[in-house]
Design a protein around this motif. Structure first.
Motif, PDB file in Angstrom:
ATOM      1  N   SER A  18       0.797  -1.235  -0.092  1.00 20.06           N
ATOM      2  CA  SER A  18      -0.114  -0.024  -0.100  1.00 20.06           C
ATOM      3  C   SER A  18       0.732   1.112   0.024  1.00 20.06           C
ATOM      4  N   GLY A  19       2.009   1.242   0.320  1.00 20.99           N
ATOM      5  CA  GLY A  19       3.061   2.437   0.407  1.00 20.99           C
ATOM      6  C   GLY A  19       4.049   2.363  -0.455  1.00 20.99           C
ATOM      7  N   TRP A  20       4.295   1.445  -1.454  1.00 15.99           N
ATOM      8  CA  TRP A  20       5.646   1.291  -2.121  1.00 15.99           C
ATOM      9  C   TRP A  20       5.448   2.710  -3.312  1.00 15.99           C
ATOM     10  N   VAL A  21       6.849   3.185  -3.292  1.00 18.07           N
ATOM     11  CA  VAL A  21       6.865   4.438  -3.912  1.00 18.07           C
ATOM     12  C   VAL A  21       7.575   4.234  -5.279  1.00 18.07           C
ATOM     13  N   GLY A  22       7.329   4.810  -6.693  1.00 16.72           N
ATOM     14  CA  GLY A  22       8.519   4.913  -7.773  1.00 16.72           C
ATOM     15  C   GLY A  22       7.670   3.721  -8.608  1.00 16.72           C
ATOM     16  N   VAL A  23       8.080   2.675  -8.498  1.00 15.22           N
ATOM     17  CA  VAL A  23       7.714   1.640  -9.676  1.00 15.22           C
ATOM     18  C   VAL A  23       6.833   0.562  -8.550  1.00 15.22           C
ATOM     19  N   PRO A  24       6.000  -0.097  -9.584  1.00 15.99           N
ATOM     20  CA  PRO A  24       5.192  -1.071  -8.826  1.00 15.99           C
ATOM     21  C   PRO A  24       6.053  -1.983  -7.722  1.00 15.99           C
ATOM     22  N   MET A  25       5.475  -2.315  -6.755  1.00 15.60           N
ATOM     23  CA  MET A  25       6.131  -3.333  -5.712  1.00 15.60           C
ATOM     24  C   MET A  25       6.400  -4.724  -6.554  1.00 15.60           C
ATOM     25  N   PRO A  26       7.706  -5.262  -6.291  1.00 16.20           N
ATOM     26  CA  PRO A  26       8.037  -6.603  -7.064  1.00 16.20           C
ATOM     27  C   PRO A  26       7.127  -7.639  -6.464  1.00 16.20           C
ATOM     28  N   GLU A  27       6.271  -8.445  -7.471  1.00 12.19           N
ATOM     29  CA  GLU A  27       5.516  -9.479  -7.162  1.00 12.19           C
ATOM     30  C   GLU A  27       6.070 -10.650  -6.421  1.00 12.19           C
TER      31      GLU A  27
END
Length: 119
Positions: free
Chosen positions: A21-30
């Motif tokens: 819910s808070g990752w910044v920049g690019v999508p959080m790695p799956e």
């Protein structure tokens, strides 16, 4: 303050859910495992370099392969001596991941201008 001068951004999350819910920049790695905890990340402002440290299970959906780069930033640990350099790493999408004494260390290093983990 230091991040501003170094042209990076850093975030930390207690759990994978918090990171999602808070990752910044690019999508959080799956590939970040469901039980990931103490997730810390630093990336350049342009997202061309990134490091991620976390504890928990082995990342999912990865393959073993030859290491091709090193983390650009050593704030979450790294490889102080040449003998510590792994020959093989987990290749998780565009990230290289290696188990450390404190958990897991992942990194992304662009191989061409403007490349990001989302490219």
């Amino acid at each position: 303050m230091t991040d501003l001068f170094e042209n990076v951004h850093s975030e930390s999350f207690d759990t994978r859910a918090d990171a999602a819910s808070g990752w910044v920049g690019v999508p959080m790695p799956e590939w970040l495992p469901g039980d990931a905890a103490n997730v810390r990340t630093t990336a350049t402002i342009d997202e061309t370099n990134a490091v991620i440290a976390f504890t928990g299970s082995e990342p999912s959906g990865c393959t073993v392969g030859e290491r091709s780069s090193l983390p650009f930033d050593g704030r979450y640990g790294g490889f102080e001596e040449g003998s510590e350099l792994p020959d093989e790493v987990l290749q998780c999408g565009p990230y290289e991941v290696h188990e450390t004494d404190g958990g897991w260390l992942a990194w992304f290093t662009a191989t061409e201008p403007g490349e990001t983990p989302a490219s």
